[in-house]
Design an enzyme around this catalytic site. Sequence first.
Site, PDB file in Angstrom:
ATOM      1  N   ARG A   1     -45.579 -14.078 -34.510  1.00 27.63           N
ATOM      2  CA  ARG A   1     -46.178 -14.197 -33.178  1.00 27.63           C
ATOM      3  C   ARG A   1     -47.691 -14.422 -33.261  1.00 27.63           C
ATOM      4  O   ARG A   1     -48.258 -15.177 -32.464  1.00 27.63           O
ATOM      5  CB  ARG A   1     -45.862 -12.954 -32.333  1.00 27.63           C
ATOM      6  CG  ARG A   1     -46.190 -13.174 -30.864  1.00 27.63           C
ATOM      7  CD  ARG A   1     -45.561 -12.133 -29.927  1.00 27.63           C
ATOM      8  NE  ARG A   1     -45.537 -12.651 -28.557  1.00 27.63           N
ATOM      9  CZ  ARG A   1     -46.205 -12.113 -27.540  1.00 27.63           C
ATOM     10  NH1 ARG A   1     -46.915 -11.024 -27.709  1.00 27.63           N
ATOM     11  NH2 ARG A   1     -46.143 -12.658 -26.344  1.00 27.63           N
TER      12      ARG A   1
ATOM     13  N   HIS B   1     -49.481 -17.600 -31.537  1.00 25.83           N
ATOM     14  CA  HIS B   1     -50.525 -17.467 -30.504  1.00 25.83           C
ATOM     15  C   HIS B   1     -51.875 -18.022 -30.959  1.00 25.83           C
ATOM     16  O   HIS B   1     -52.683 -18.434 -30.123  1.00 25.83           O
ATOM     17  CB  HIS B   1     -50.641 -16.018 -30.041  1.00 25.83           C
ATOM     18  CG  HIS B   1     -49.601 -15.632 -29.040  1.00 25.83           C
ATOM     19  ND1 HIS B   1     -49.764 -14.633 -28.121  1.00 25.83           N
ATOM     20  CD2 HIS B   1     -48.368 -16.156 -28.809  1.00 25.83           C
ATOM     21  CE1 HIS B   1     -48.674 -14.544 -27.359  1.00 25.83           C
ATOM     22  NE2 HIS B   1     -47.814 -15.438 -27.773  1.00 25.83           N
TER      23      HIS B   1
ATOM     24  N   HIS C   1     -37.237 -16.487 -31.031  1.00 24.75           N
ATOM     25  CA  HIS C   1     -36.881 -15.219 -30.368  1.00 24.75           C
ATOM     26  C   HIS C   1     -35.614 -14.587 -30.931  1.00 24.75           C
ATOM     27  O   HIS C   1     -35.181 -13.542 -30.435  1.00 24.75           O
ATOM     28  CB  HIS C   1     -36.796 -15.410 -28.849  1.00 24.75           C
ATOM     29  CG  HIS C   1     -38.144 -15.455 -28.188  1.00 24.75           C
ATOM     30  ND1 HIS C   1     -38.337 -15.766 -26.868  1.00 24.75           N
ATOM     31  CD2 HIS C   1     -39.382 -15.207 -28.684  1.00 24.75           C
ATOM     32  CE1 HIS C   1     -39.633 -15.716 -26.573  1.00 24.75           C
ATOM     33  NE2 HIS C   1     -40.293 -15.389 -27.662  1.00 24.75           N
TER      34      HIS C   1
ATOM     35  N   TRP D   1     -33.973  -9.611 -28.572  1.00 23.87           N
ATOM     36  CA  TRP D   1     -33.099 -10.695 -28.113  1.00 23.87           C
ATOM     37  C   TRP D   1     -31.772 -10.688 -28.879  1.00 23.87           C
ATOM     38  O   TRP D   1     -30.793 -11.225 -28.401  1.00 23.87           O
ATOM     39  CB  TRP D   1     -33.783 -12.044 -28.329  1.00 23.87           C
ATOM     40  CG  TRP D   1     -34.937 -12.336 -27.433  1.00 23.87           C
ATOM     41  CD1 TRP D   1     -34.887 -13.038 -26.256  1.00 23.87           C
ATOM     42  CD2 TRP D   1     -36.319 -11.985 -27.624  1.00 23.87           C
ATOM     43  NE1 TRP D   1     -36.153 -13.129 -25.721  1.00 23.87           N
ATOM     44  CE2 TRP D   1     -37.045 -12.506 -26.537  1.00 23.87           C
ATOM     45  CE3 TRP D   1     -37.019 -11.282 -28.614  1.00 23.87           C
ATOM     46  CZ2 TRP D   1     -38.431 -12.346 -26.394  1.00 23.87           C
ATOM     47  CZ3 TRP D   1     -38.398 -11.125 -28.482  1.00 23.87           C
ATOM     48  CH2 TRP D   1     -39.087 -11.642 -27.383  1.00 23.87           C
TER      49      TRP D   1
HETATM   50 FE1  CCH Z   1     -42.406 -15.283 -27.814  1.00 17.48          FE
HETATM   51  N1  CCH Z   1     -42.634 -13.567 -26.733  1.00 17.48           N
HETATM   52  N2  CCH Z   1     -42.616 -16.390 -26.139  1.00 17.48           N
HETATM   53  N3  CCH Z   1     -42.361 -16.968 -28.943  1.00 17.48           N
HETATM   54  N4  CCH Z   1     -42.354 -14.147 -29.498  1.00 17.48           N
HETATM   55  C1  CCH Z   1     -42.604 -12.284 -27.203  1.00 17.48           C
HETATM   56  C2  CCH Z   1     -42.364 -11.896 -28.495  1.00 17.48           C
HETATM   57  C3  CCH Z   1     -42.222 -12.782 -29.558  1.00 17.48           C
HETATM   58  C4  CCH Z   1     -42.785 -15.914 -24.877  1.00 17.48           C
HETATM   59  C5  CCH Z   1     -42.978 -14.594 -24.506  1.00 17.48           C
HETATM   60  C6  CCH Z   1     -42.882 -13.520 -25.376  1.00 17.48           C
HETATM   61  C7  CCH Z   1     -42.411 -18.257 -28.461  1.00 17.48           C
HETATM   62  C8  CCH Z   1     -42.319 -18.625 -27.117  1.00 17.48           C
HETATM   63  C9  CCH Z   1     -42.460 -17.753 -26.063  1.00 17.48           C
HETATM   64  C10 CCH Z   1     -42.229 -14.635 -30.784  1.00 17.48           C
HETATM   65  C11 CCH Z   1     -42.345 -15.952 -31.181  1.00 17.48           C
HETATM   66  C12 CCH Z   1     -42.424 -17.026 -30.304  1.00 17.48           C
HETATM   67  C13 CCH Z   1     -42.833 -11.381 -26.112  1.00 17.48           C
HETATM   68  C14 CCH Z   1     -42.891  -9.875 -26.231  1.00 17.48           C
HETATM   69  C15 CCH Z   1     -42.996 -12.143 -24.981  1.00 17.48           C
HETATM   70  C16 CCH Z   1     -43.245 -11.633 -23.580  1.00 17.48           C
HETATM   71  C17 CCH Z   1     -44.286  -9.393 -26.684  1.00 17.48           C
HETATM   72  C18 CCH Z   1     -44.350  -7.895 -26.826  1.00 17.48           C
HETATM   73  O1  CCH Z   1     -44.084  -7.197 -25.835  1.00 17.48           O
HETATM   74  O2  CCH Z   1     -44.661  -7.423 -27.945  1.00 17.48           O
HETATM   75  C19 CCH Z   1     -42.701 -17.007 -23.928  1.00 17.48           C
HETATM   76  C20 CCH Z   1     -42.842 -16.892 -22.410  1.00 17.48           C
HETATM   77  C21 CCH Z   1     -42.487 -18.133 -24.658  1.00 17.48           C
HETATM   78  C22 CCH Z   1     -42.299 -19.479 -24.075  1.00 17.48           C
HETATM   79  O3  CCH Z   1     -41.754 -20.371 -24.670  1.00 17.48           O
HETATM   80  C23 CCH Z   1     -42.552 -19.163 -29.569  1.00 17.48           C
HETATM   81  C24 CCH Z   1     -42.682 -20.679 -29.437  1.00 17.48           C
HETATM   82  C25 CCH Z   1     -42.577 -18.398 -30.717  1.00 17.48           C
HETATM   83  C26 CCH Z   1     -42.741 -18.808 -32.160  1.00 17.48           C
HETATM   84  C27 CCH Z   1     -42.460 -20.015 -32.620  1.00 17.48           C
HETATM   85  C28 CCH Z   1     -41.937 -13.533 -31.686  1.00 17.48           C
HETATM   86  C29 CCH Z   1     -41.659 -13.629 -33.181  1.00 17.48           C
HETATM   87  C30 CCH Z   1     -41.946 -12.369 -30.906  1.00 17.48           C
HETATM   88  C31 CCH Z   1     -41.665 -10.934 -31.371  1.00 17.48           C
HETATM   89  C32 CCH Z   1     -42.963 -10.209 -31.630  1.00 17.48           C
HETATM   90  C33 CCH Z   1     -42.757  -8.762 -32.048  1.00 17.48           C
HETATM   91  O4  CCH Z   1     -43.763  -8.039 -32.061  1.00 17.48           O
HETATM   92  O5  CCH Z   1     -41.636  -8.348 -32.366  1.00 17.48           O
END
Ligand code: CCH
Length: 287
Positions: free
Chosen positions: A44, A48, A171, A187
């Site tokens: 993540r 970002h 996800h 997820w």
């Molecule tokens: Fe995402 N993501 N993401 N995401 N994401 C969150 C967590 C992860 C969105 C929203 C969220 C991508 C696209 C999107 C990861 C990778 C990717 C969370 C929870 C939200 C909200 C954050 C928290 O509470 O800690 C949205 C909206 C989009 C739209 O498309 C893409 C693209 C990627 C990578 C290629 C990953 C990995 C996580 C898990 C992080 C963790 O701390 O476990």
Amino acid sequence: GSAGVTKVFTPTQEDYQKVYNEIAARLEEKDDYDDGSYGPVLVRLAWHASGTYDKETGTGGSNGATMRFAPEGGHGANAGLVSARDFLEPVKAKYPWISYSDLWILAGVCAIQEMQGPIISFRPGRADKDIAACTPDGRLPDASQGNKHLRDIFYRMGFNDQEIVALSGAHALGRCHTTRSGFEGPWTFSPTVVTNEYYKLLLSETWQWKKWNGPKQLEDKKTKSLMMLPTDMALVSDKSFKQYVDKYAKDEELFFKDFSAVVTKLFELGVPFAETTEKIIFKPTNV
Ligand code: CCH
């Protein structure tokens, strides 16, 4: 003599592999975090750092690591990513020649490979920028929105519908934290392994609104232990997106191939590589 001539350290592919191995060793060692791995939050962080890119102005993207500074580190979307940046500090201290911006992306590559994902090629050459290069808030997606918003955000970076769906398969990893985004839960049932489970579950489960005081999210009717964001559901309610969900749910090999290509593209947005920069393929430590 050569007074006044400073010798610059030029890292080789082997040097980058050492950094990779150091991150992999720390992932193995620090297994008391979240679901047992810092891997998802490292992915993540890399996403970002990259996903701020705007193709019109050429601003944002992984070249700069401007999330180190309060204006960008403090964006709501970046809540909690300090844990990923702190995890990498000892690696930066041991290998000070690598820029933060290369390190964060290398860590994303390492995390995906070490969590049994596809090989992701890596090119070095990102340079850290100062606070003035921080991007404005609002460039990363807002999970409470739908298909139009997803297209606005990802088309701005230069992606198409197939690439949006392939990227979203990330996800399969990690979870939402009420203390960070306000959302709650993972997820998939295997949040520390790269799989195509995200697509399978999107199609196989019945998703219903979760009854709670938090932001609107969905839960699976059967176990109520999994979640989907409104933006995740847009991938099945929108026909153009759904055709790719169907493909990736059926064919994990195809997902791995397309995920590898699109993650490389994401991680390289806006990076002015030298013509001579060679792709590095890191050797995973767990095979
Ligand atoms: Fe995402 N993501 N993401 N995401 N994401 C969150 C967590 C992860 C969105 C929203 C969220 C991508 C696209 C999107 C990861 C990778 C990717 C969370 C929870 C939200 C909200 C954050 C928290 O509470 O800690 C949205 C909206 C989009 C739209 O498309 C893409 C693209 C990627 C990578 C290629 C990953 C990995 C996580 C898990 C992080 C963790 O701390 O476990």
